[in-house]
Design a protein around this motif. Structure first.
Motif, PDB file in Angstrom:
ATOM      1  N   LEU A 109      -7.474  -3.055  -3.156  1.00 30.77           N
ATOM      2  CA  LEU A 109      -7.852  -3.069  -1.739  1.00 30.77           C
ATOM      3  C   LEU A 109      -8.455  -4.416  -1.355  1.00 30.77           C
ATOM      4  O   LEU A 109      -8.159  -4.973  -0.308  1.00 30.77           O
ATOM      5  N   PHE A 110      -9.302  -4.954  -2.253  1.00 28.89           N
ATOM      6  CA  PHE A 110      -9.908  -6.265  -2.014  1.00 28.89           C
ATOM      7  C   PHE A 110      -8.842  -7.359  -1.941  1.00 28.89           C
ATOM      8  O   PHE A 110      -8.854  -8.200  -1.037  1.00 28.89           O
ATOM      9  N   LEU A 111      -7.898  -7.336  -2.900  1.00 27.39           N
ATOM     10  CA  LEU A 111      -6.840  -8.354  -2.934  1.00 27.39           C
ATOM     11  C   LEU A 111      -5.927  -8.251  -1.710  1.00 27.39           C
ATOM     12  O   LEU A 111      -5.485  -9.268  -1.173  1.00 27.39           O
ATOM     13  N   ALA A 112      -5.650  -7.026  -1.282  1.00 22.80           N
ATOM     14  CA  ALA A 112      -4.807  -6.833  -0.098  1.00 22.80           C
ATOM     15  C   ALA A 112      -5.483  -7.427   1.139  1.00 22.80           C
ATOM     16  O   ALA A 112      -4.829  -8.060   1.973  1.00 22.80           O
ATOM     17  N   GLN A 113      -6.795  -7.228   1.263  1.00 21.49           N
ATOM     18  CA  GLN A 113      -7.524  -7.801   2.397  1.00 21.49           C
ATOM     19  C   GLN A 113      -7.595  -9.321   2.308  1.00 21.49           C
ATOM     20  O   GLN A 113      -7.441 -10.020   3.297  1.00 21.49           O
ATOM     21  N   LYS A 114      -7.809  -9.833   1.110  1.00 24.69           N
ATOM     22  CA  LYS A 114      -7.993 -11.275   0.939  1.00 24.69           C
ATOM     23  C   LYS A 114      -6.691 -12.057   1.086  1.00 24.69           C
ATOM     24  O   LYS A 114      -6.670 -13.114   1.708  1.00 24.69           O
ATOM     25  N   PHE A 115      -5.591 -11.529   0.513  1.00 26.75           N
ATOM     26  CA  PHE A 115      -4.349 -12.304   0.468  1.00 26.75           C
ATOM     27  C   PHE A 115      -3.272 -11.805   1.424  1.00 26.75           C
ATOM     28  O   PHE A 115      -2.244 -12.443   1.571  1.00 26.75           O
ATOM     29  N   GLY A 116      -3.495 -10.662   2.059  1.00 21.67           N
ATOM     30  CA  GLY A 116      -2.614 -10.159   3.114  1.00 21.67           C
ATOM     31  C   GLY A 116      -1.136 -10.135   2.771  1.00 21.67           C
ATOM     32  O   GLY A 116      -0.704  -9.435   1.862  1.00 21.67           O
ATOM     33  N   GLU A 117      -0.351 -10.922   3.500  1.00 20.44           N
ATOM     34  CA  GLU A 117       1.107 -10.923   3.345  1.00 20.44           C
ATOM     35  C   GLU A 117       1.534 -11.383   1.957  1.00 20.44           C
ATOM     36  O   GLU A 117       2.504 -10.876   1.402  1.00 20.44           O
ATOM     37  N   GLU A 118       0.805 -12.320   1.394  1.00 22.07           N
ATOM     38  CA  GLU A 118       1.117 -12.798   0.041  1.00 22.07           C
ATOM     39  C   GLU A 118       1.002 -11.648  -0.961  1.00 22.07           C
ATOM     40  O   GLU A 118       1.827 -11.498  -1.857  1.00 22.07           O
ATOM     41  N   TRP A 119      -0.024 -10.815  -0.794  1.00 19.88           N
ATOM     42  CA  TRP A 119      -0.216  -9.646  -1.647  1.00 19.88           C
ATOM     43  C   TRP A 119       0.917  -8.643  -1.444  1.00 19.88           C
ATOM     44  O   TRP A 119       1.462  -8.103  -2.408  1.00 19.88           O
ATOM     45  N   ASP A 120       1.284  -8.397  -0.189  1.00 21.40           N
ATOM     46  CA  ASP A 120       2.360  -7.448   0.120  1.00 21.40           C
ATOM     47  C   ASP A 120       3.669  -7.852  -0.547  1.00 21.40           C
ATOM     48  O   ASP A 120       4.386  -7.017  -1.101  1.00 21.40           O
ATOM     49  N   LYS A 121       3.984  -9.145  -0.524  1.00 16.77           N
ATOM     50  CA  LYS A 121       5.205  -9.630  -1.177  1.00 16.77           C
ATOM     51  C   LYS A 121       5.105  -9.483  -2.691  1.00 16.77           C
ATOM     52  O   LYS A 121       6.068  -9.105  -3.352  1.00 16.77           O
ATOM     53  N   TYR A 122       3.942  -9.779  -3.203  1.00 15.69           N
ATOM     54  CA  TYR A 122       3.726  -9.720  -4.649  1.00 15.69           C
ATOM     55  C   TYR A 122       3.917  -8.307  -5.196  1.00 15.69           C
ATOM     56  O   TYR A 122       4.584  -8.104  -6.204  1.00 15.69           O
ATOM     57  N   ILE A 123       3.340  -7.303  -4.531  1.00 19.03           N
ATOM     58  CA  ILE A 123       3.415  -5.933  -5.061  1.00 19.03           C
ATOM     59  C   ILE A 123       4.803  -5.315  -4.908  1.00 19.03           C
ATOM     60  O   ILE A 123       5.090  -4.298  -5.532  1.00 19.03           O
ATOM     61  N   GLN A 124       5.659  -5.938  -4.097  1.00 15.24           N
ATOM     62  CA  GLN A 124       7.024  -5.412  -3.953  1.00 15.24           C
ATOM     63  C   GLN A 124       7.813  -5.548  -5.246  1.00 15.24           C
ATOM     64  O   GLN A 124       8.671  -4.728  -5.541  1.00 15.24           O
ATOM     65  N   HIS A 125       7.520  -6.591  -6.026  1.00 15.61           N
ATOM     66  CA  HIS A 125       8.306  -6.804  -7.248  1.00 15.61           C
ATOM     67  C   HIS A 125       7.479  -6.700  -8.536  1.00 15.61           C
ATOM     68  O   HIS A 125       7.995  -6.893  -9.630  1.00 15.61           O
ATOM     69  N   THR A 126       6.173  -6.398  -8.407  1.00 14.25           N
ATOM     70  CA  THR A 126       5.331  -6.301  -9.599  1.00 14.25           C
ATOM     71  C   THR A 126       4.644  -4.942  -9.645  1.00 14.25           C
ATOM     72  O   THR A 126       4.002  -4.536  -8.686  1.00 14.25           O
ATOM     73  N   ALA A 127       4.772  -4.272 -10.789  1.00 13.82           N
ATOM     74  CA  ALA A 127       4.210  -2.930 -10.943  1.00 13.82           C
ATOM     75  C   ALA A 127       2.708  -2.982 -11.151  1.00 13.82           C
ATOM     76  O   ALA A 127       2.162  -3.981 -11.618  1.00 13.82           O
ATOM     77  N   ILE A 128       2.054  -1.878 -10.823  1.00 11.06           N
ATOM     78  CA  ILE A 128       0.604  -1.805 -10.965  1.00 11.06           C
ATOM     79  C   ILE A 128       0.191  -1.886 -12.438  1.00 11.06           C
ATOM     80  O   ILE A 128      -0.777  -2.548 -12.786  1.00 11.06           O
ATOM     81  N   LEU A 129       0.928  -1.226 -13.337  1.00 13.70           N
ATOM     82  CA  LEU A 129       0.575  -1.246 -14.752  1.00 13.70           C
ATOM     83  C   LEU A 129       1.727  -1.723 -15.634  1.00 13.70           C
ATOM     84  O   LEU A 129       1.616  -2.742 -16.299  1.00 13.70           O
ATOM     85  N   PHE A 130       2.810  -0.986 -15.663  1.00 14.11           N
ATOM     86  CA  PHE A 130       3.901  -1.323 -16.570  1.00 14.11           C
ATOM     87  C   PHE A 130       5.054  -1.943 -15.797  1.00 14.11           C
ATOM     88  O   PHE A 130       5.331  -1.554 -14.671  1.00 14.11           O
ATOM     89  N   PRO A 131       5.733  -2.931 -16.393  1.00 14.28           N
ATOM     90  CA  PRO A 131       6.746  -3.708 -15.656  1.00 14.28           C
ATOM     91  C   PRO A 131       7.833  -2.861 -15.009  1.00 14.28           C
ATOM     92  O   PRO A 131       8.346  -1.926 -15.621  1.00 14.28           O
ATOM     93  N   LYS A 132       8.163  -3.209 -13.766  1.00 14.50           N
ATOM     94  CA  LYS A 132       9.317  -2.606 -13.086  1.00 14.50           C
ATOM     95  C   LYS A 132      10.594  -3.198 -13.661  1.00 14.50           C
ATOM     96  O   LYS A 132      11.599  -2.534 -13.785  1.00 14.50           O
ATOM     97  N   ARG A 133      10.515  -4.480 -13.946  1.00 18.68           N
ATOM     98  CA  ARG A 133      11.654  -5.218 -14.506  1.00 18.68           C
ATOM     99  C   ARG A 133      11.090  -6.373 -15.311  1.00 18.68           C
ATOM    100  O   ARG A 133       9.916  -6.711 -15.194  1.00 18.68           O
ATOM    101  N   LEU A 134      11.918  -6.982 -16.135  1.00 19.04           N
ATOM    102  CA  LEU A 134      11.490  -8.150 -16.888  1.00 19.04           C
ATOM    103  C   LEU A 134      12.037  -9.391 -16.205  1.00 19.04           C
ATOM    104  O   LEU A 134      13.240  -9.641 -16.230  1.00 19.04           O
TER     105      LEU A 134
END
Length: 198
Positions: free
Chosen positions: A133-158
């Motif tokens: 939540l802190f990172l989403a507030q701090k980095f906004g759109e950059e965070w939104d783009k980042y989480i689209q391709h990166t999983a919270i814990l285990f990789p979505k893809r390599l």
């Protein structure tokens, strides 16, 4: 209402001191296993000891992942999105979890593994949520783009390119040597235990 506020304050303190609390719990479990239950750890120097070998491998992977991440992240300055942060949004926590499970495997007390899962569920998952939540507030759109391709814990893809600008200076600044030295010392103690028992 007042008691609920007090409980919330206590829980906030638990989250704030999660690393120290986890360390104290883990040391207590070790003392209980060795001095009360008299458990003999698995042999990390014997490749035929499956649980010892699995535990050693998990500890090495966990320490390696934490060290890789700690040599990159500049906490609160920039959004880390390279190296292990291409694979997962929380490589430091995953590294710690792998180390804890690895040491539990070496020790050989299944109850400890359940306690590690309990600590992760009660303390670390809420911390991850709060940090995101802190990172989403701090980095906004950059965070939104980042989480689209990166999983919270285990990789979505390599990803094909996981290069990083790893730095000794950053590794030292983040005090990652604490986890490295503590893990190395524990592994030496476990190794020496079986050498001395021969």
């Amino acid at each position: 209402m007042k008691s609920q506020a007090i409980l919330q304050q206590i829980y906030s303190k638990l989250l704030q001191y999660r690393v120290r609390l986890s360390f104290v719990i883990f040391v207590f479990l070790l003392i209980e296993d060795f001095f009360i239950k008299k458990i003999q750890p698995h042999n990390i120097c014997d490749l035929h000891d499956l649980w010892g070998s699995i535990g050693l491998l998990l500890v090495i992977i966990g320490v390696g992942l934490r060290s890789w991440a700690a040599g990159i992240i500049c906490k609160c300055d920039t959004l880390a999105a390279i190296g292990p942060y291409c694979l997962t949004r929380h490589p430091l926590y995953i590294g710690s979890f792998l180390m804890a499970i690895g040491f539990c495997s070496i020790i050989g007390d299944i109850i400890n593994i359940w306690i590690v899962f309990g600590i992760a569920f009660i303390i670390y998952f809420p911390t991850i949520r709060k940090e995101e939540l802190f990172l989403a507030q701090k980095f906004g759109e950059e965070w939104d783009k980042y989480i689209q391709h990166t999983a919270i814990l285990f990789p979505k893809r390599l990803p094909l390119n996981i290069r990083s600008n790893w730095s000794w200076r950053q590794w030292l600044h983040n005090k990652e040597y604490n986890a490295f030295v503590a893990s190395l010392a524990a592994l030496i103690v476990f190794g020496m235990y079986h050498i001395n028992c021969k």
